[in-house]
Design a protein around this motif. Structure first.
Motif, PDB file in Angstrom:
ATOM      1  N   ILE A 164      16.369  -9.953 -26.850  1.00  0.00           N
ATOM      2  CA  ILE A 164      15.807  -8.946 -25.943  1.00  0.00           C
ATOM      3  C   ILE A 164      16.221  -7.540 -26.362  1.00  0.00           C
ATOM      4  O   ILE A 164      15.394  -6.612 -26.388  1.00  0.00           O
ATOM      5  CB  ILE A 164      16.234  -9.233 -24.491  1.00  0.00           C
ATOM      6  N   THR A 165      17.485  -7.370 -26.713  1.00  0.00           N
ATOM      7  CA  THR A 165      17.958  -6.050 -27.129  1.00  0.00           C
ATOM      8  C   THR A 165      17.273  -5.595 -28.413  1.00  0.00           C
ATOM      9  O   THR A 165      16.874  -4.434 -28.536  1.00  0.00           O
ATOM     10  CB  THR A 165      19.479  -6.072 -27.332  1.00  0.00           C
ATOM     11  N   THR A 166      17.129  -6.512 -29.366  1.00  0.00           N
ATOM     12  CA  THR A 166      16.443  -6.175 -30.612  1.00  0.00           C
ATOM     13  C   THR A 166      14.997  -5.768 -30.347  1.00  0.00           C
ATOM     14  O   THR A 166      14.483  -4.820 -30.947  1.00  0.00           O
ATOM     15  CB  THR A 166      16.483  -7.362 -31.580  1.00  0.00           C
ATOM     16  N   GLY A 167      14.337  -6.486 -29.428  1.00  0.00           N
ATOM     17  CA  GLY A 167      12.965  -6.128 -29.084  1.00  0.00           C
ATOM     18  C   GLY A 167      12.855  -4.754 -28.459  1.00  0.00           C
ATOM     19  O   GLY A 167      11.943  -3.978 -28.780  1.00  0.00           O
ATOM     20  N   LEU A 168      13.802  -4.417 -27.573  1.00  0.00           N
ATOM     21  CA  LEU A 168      13.779  -3.099 -26.944  1.00  0.00           C
ATOM     22  C   LEU A 168      14.040  -1.988 -27.958  1.00  0.00           C
ATOM     23  O   LEU A 168      13.370  -0.947 -27.951  1.00  0.00           O
ATOM     24  CB  LEU A 168      14.828  -3.040 -25.836  1.00  0.00           C
ATOM     25  N   VAL A 169      15.017  -2.206 -28.840  1.00  0.00           N
ATOM     26  CA  VAL A 169      15.315  -1.201 -29.866  1.00  0.00           C
ATOM     27  C   VAL A 169      14.120  -1.013 -30.799  1.00  0.00           C
ATOM     28  O   VAL A 169      13.765   0.113 -31.173  1.00  0.00           O
ATOM     29  CB  VAL A 169      16.567  -1.606 -30.660  1.00  0.00           C
ATOM     30  N   PHE A 170      13.481  -2.120 -31.163  1.00  0.00           N
ATOM     31  CA  PHE A 170      12.303  -2.030 -32.025  1.00  0.00           C
ATOM     32  C   PHE A 170      11.161  -1.297 -31.322  1.00  0.00           C
ATOM     33  O   PHE A 170      10.447  -0.498 -31.947  1.00  0.00           O
ATOM     34  CB  PHE A 170      11.855  -3.432 -32.439  1.00  0.00           C
ATOM     35  N   ALA A 171      10.994  -1.549 -30.017  1.00  0.00           N
ATOM     36  CA  ALA A 171       9.938  -0.862 -29.262  1.00  0.00           C
ATOM     37  C   ALA A 171      10.194   0.646 -29.224  1.00  0.00           C
ATOM     38  O   ALA A 171       9.261   1.446 -29.376  1.00  0.00           O
ATOM     39  CB  ALA A 171       9.857  -1.429 -27.846  1.00  0.00           C
ATOM     40  N   ILE A 172      11.443   1.030 -29.029  1.00  0.00           N
ATOM     41  CA  ILE A 172      11.771   2.460 -29.033  1.00  0.00           C
ATOM     42  C   ILE A 172      11.505   3.063 -30.405  1.00  0.00           C
ATOM     43  O   ILE A 172      10.970   4.176 -30.518  1.00  0.00           O
ATOM     44  CB  ILE A 172      13.241   2.658 -28.622  1.00  0.00           C
ATOM     45  N   MET A 173      11.879   2.343 -31.449  1.00  0.00           N
ATOM     46  CA  MET A 173      11.653   2.842 -32.809  1.00  0.00           C
ATOM     47  C   MET A 173      10.164   3.020 -33.085  1.00  0.00           C
ATOM     48  O   MET A 173       9.747   4.011 -33.694  1.00  0.00           O
ATOM     49  CB  MET A 173      12.264   1.881 -33.825  1.00  0.00           C
ATOM     50  N   VAL A 174       9.344   2.070 -32.615  1.00  0.00           N
ATOM     51  CA  VAL A 174       7.897   2.181 -32.798  1.00  0.00           C
ATOM     52  C   VAL A 174       7.343   3.380 -32.032  1.00  0.00           C
ATOM     53  O   VAL A 174       6.503   4.127 -32.547  1.00  0.00           O
ATOM     54  CB  VAL A 174       7.207   0.879 -32.357  1.00  0.00           C
ATOM     55  N   CYS A 175       7.811   3.564 -30.794  1.00  0.00           N
ATOM     56  CA  CYS A 175       7.339   4.709 -29.994  1.00  0.00           C
ATOM     57  C   CYS A 175       7.704   6.026 -30.661  1.00  0.00           C
ATOM     58  O   CYS A 175       6.866   6.943 -30.764  1.00  0.00           O
ATOM     59  CB  CYS A 175       7.936   4.643 -28.591  1.00  0.00           C
ATOM     60  N   PHE A 176       8.933   6.147 -31.124  1.00  0.00           N
ATOM     61  CA  PHE A 176       9.355   7.360 -31.810  1.00  0.00           C
ATOM     62  C   PHE A 176       8.550   7.562 -33.093  1.00  0.00           C
ATOM     63  O   PHE A 176       8.122   8.681 -33.405  1.00  0.00           O
ATOM     64  CB  PHE A 176      10.843   7.302 -32.138  1.00  0.00           C
ATOM     65  N   GLY A 177       8.351   6.476 -33.837  1.00  0.00           N
ATOM     66  CA  GLY A 177       7.599   6.579 -35.088  1.00  0.00           C
ATOM     67  C   GLY A 177       6.155   6.985 -34.863  1.00  0.00           C
ATOM     68  O   GLY A 177       5.613   7.829 -35.585  1.00  0.00           O
ATOM     69  N   CYS A 178       5.523   6.393 -33.844  1.00  0.00           N
ATOM     70  CA  CYS A 178       4.127   6.754 -33.540  1.00  0.00           C
ATOM     71  C   CYS A 178       4.027   8.197 -33.066  1.00  0.00           C
ATOM     72  O   CYS A 178       3.099   8.921 -33.448  1.00  0.00           O
ATOM     73  CB  CYS A 178       3.566   5.802 -32.485  1.00  0.00           C
ATOM     74  N   GLY A 179       4.984   8.615 -32.237  1.00  0.00           N
ATOM     75  CA  GLY A 179       4.970  10.000 -31.780  1.00  0.00           C
ATOM     76  C   GLY A 179       5.127  10.981 -32.930  1.00  0.00           C
ATOM     77  O   GLY A 179       4.417  11.996 -32.999  1.00  0.00           O
ATOM     78  N   TYR A 180       6.037  10.650 -33.845  1.00  0.00           N
ATOM     79  CA  TYR A 180       6.235  11.537 -35.005  1.00  0.00           C
ATOM     80  C   TYR A 180       5.004  11.543 -35.904  1.00  0.00           C
ATOM     81  O   TYR A 180       4.607  12.586 -36.429  1.00  0.00           O
ATOM     82  CB  TYR A 180       7.455  11.083 -35.792  1.00  0.00           C
ATOM     83  N   ALA A 181       4.380  10.368 -36.083  1.00  0.00           N
ATOM     84  CA  ALA A 181       3.184  10.293 -36.926  1.00  0.00           C
ATOM     85  C   ALA A 181       2.040  11.112 -36.337  1.00  0.00           C
ATOM     86  O   ALA A 181       1.318  11.807 -37.071  1.00  0.00           O
ATOM     87  CB  ALA A 181       2.763   8.833 -37.099  1.00  0.00           C
ATOM     88  N   LEU A 182       1.863  11.050 -35.016  1.00  0.00           N
ATOM     89  CA  LEU A 182       0.815  11.849 -34.377  1.00  0.00           C
ATOM     90  C   LEU A 182       1.100  13.344 -34.515  1.00  0.00           C
ATOM     91  O   LEU A 182       0.186  14.137 -34.775  1.00  0.00           O
ATOM     92  CB  LEU A 182       0.698  11.466 -32.903  1.00  0.00           C
ATOM     93  N   LEU A 183       2.378  13.705 -34.326  1.00  0.00           N
ATOM     94  CA  LEU A 183       2.731  15.111 -34.487  1.00  0.00           C
ATOM     95  C   LEU A 183       2.479  15.575 -35.915  1.00  0.00           C
ATOM     96  O   LEU A 183       1.902  16.652 -36.140  1.00  0.00           O
ATOM     97  CB  LEU A 183       4.199  15.323 -34.124  1.00  0.00           C
ATOM     98  N   ARG A 184       2.892  14.772 -36.879  1.00  0.00           N
ATOM     99  CA  ARG A 184       2.696  15.156 -38.273  1.00  0.00           C
ATOM    100  C   ARG A 184       1.215  15.255 -38.614  1.00  0.00           C
ATOM    101  O   ARG A 184       0.807  16.159 -39.362  1.00  0.00           O
ATOM    102  CB  ARG A 184       3.374  14.140 -39.190  1.00  0.00           C
ATOM    103  N   ARG A 185       0.419  14.356 -38.072  1.00  0.00           N
ATOM    104  CA  ARG A 185      -1.019  14.411 -38.339  1.00  0.00           C
ATOM    105  C   ARG A 185      -1.610  15.709 -37.803  1.00  0.00           C
ATOM    106  O   ARG A 185      -2.427  16.360 -38.481  1.00  0.00           O
ATOM    107  CB  ARG A 185      -1.706  13.205 -37.700  1.00  0.00           C
ATOM    108  N   GLY A 186      -1.203  16.090 -36.579  1.00  0.00           N
ATOM    109  CA  GLY A 186      -1.704  17.344 -36.020  1.00  0.00           C
ATOM    110  C   GLY A 186      -1.237  18.553 -36.812  1.00  0.00           C
ATOM    111  O   GLY A 186      -2.016  19.488 -37.048  1.00  0.00           O
ATOM    112  N   LEU A 187       0.028  18.521 -37.245  1.00  0.00           N
ATOM    113  CA  LEU A 187       0.541  19.640 -38.041  1.00  0.00           C
ATOM    114  C   LEU A 187      -0.129  19.710 -39.406  1.00  0.00           C
ATOM    115  O   LEU A 187      -0.363  20.807 -39.930  1.00  0.00           O
ATOM    116  CB  LEU A 187       2.053  19.504 -38.191  1.00  0.00           C
ATOM    117  N   ASP A 188      -0.438  18.553 -39.993  1.00  0.00           N
ATOM    118  CA  ASP A 188      -1.137  18.553 -41.286  1.00  0.00           C
ATOM    119  C   ASP A 188      -2.518  19.199 -41.153  1.00  0.00           C
ATOM    120  O   ASP A 188      -2.952  19.952 -42.039  1.00  0.00           O
ATOM    121  CB  ASP A 188      -1.271  17.127 -41.815  1.00  0.00           C
TER     122      ASP A 188
END
Length: 202
Positions: free
Chosen positions: A150-174
């Motif tokens: 369960i903890t690994t799943g939660l940490v992975f979910a947070i990592m995915v959310c952060f990664g997707c947020g950063y990818a969207l930001l980078r796409r807009g900045l590009d």
């Protein structure tokens, strides 16, 4: 080139790649992207351990109490293996037929599945529930395994959310950087006329 001279060069290249140099060509968008990436990385490094300790610890304690309560309802007896069946190919178990006596001396017979090799006539320790039925032995790793999953799943979910947020930001900045690039070269072309040649058109 010695290691002493090569090391500063490596440091400078690394700083340049991550945007920590003082390059005047860097835009505000570049600095914003770097700041967001650093912030998300720092947040993840803080949240992940705290989440593992708090949530994982609570899940472990809850599951451990459940396992102890279940184990308190079980007891062990010695049983004799009457016959051994053929182990299936898809599971590392050995089906068997066992027999034992209860505290009153009554004889009981039941199916039993062992994780090791059994022989007819051997004695095995089996677990019985409150009704005298053969039961699975209490697990000593279930609480830790469930907390880890369960903890690994939660940490992975947070990592995915952060990664997707950063990818969207980078796409807009590009996209914004591309528009600024086009606008700046349009200005240069108007100033230089036909003497200016864009690098992507050379």
């Amino acid at each position: 080139m010695t290691a002493a001279t090569r090391s500063p060069s490596v440091v400078r290249r690394t700083c340049r790649r991550v945007g920590l140099d003082r390059n005047p060509m860097r835009r505000r968008e570049d600095r914003l992207q770097l700041a967001v990436a650093a912030t998300l990385t720092l947040l993840f490094l803080i949240i992940a351990p705290l989440l593992s300790i708090s949530v994982g610890g609570r899940i472990y304690q809850t599951e451990d109490r459940i396992a102890q309560a279940q184990a308190a309802q079980l007891h062990q007896v010695d049983a004799t293996v009457l016959e051994v069946g053929k182990a299936p190919l898809y599971a590392p178990i050995t089906p068997a037929r066992v027999q034992w006596r209860d505290a009153q001396g009554a004889t009981h017979t039941s199916d039993y599945q062992a994780t090791g090799v059994l022989k007819a006539g051997a004695t095995v320790r089996i677990w019985l529930d409150g009704a005298g039925r053969v039961s699975e032995p209490p697990s000593s790793t279930r609480a830790f395994s469930k907390a880890l999953v369960i903890t690994t799943g939660l940490v992975f979910a947070i990592m995915v959310c952060f990664g997707c947020g950063y990818a969207l930001l980078r796409r807009g900045l590009d996209r914004r950087r591309a528009r600024l690039w086009e606008a700046e070269w349009a200005t240069v072309e108007r100033m230089w006329g036909n003497h200016g040649t864009r690098p992507d058109q050379a």
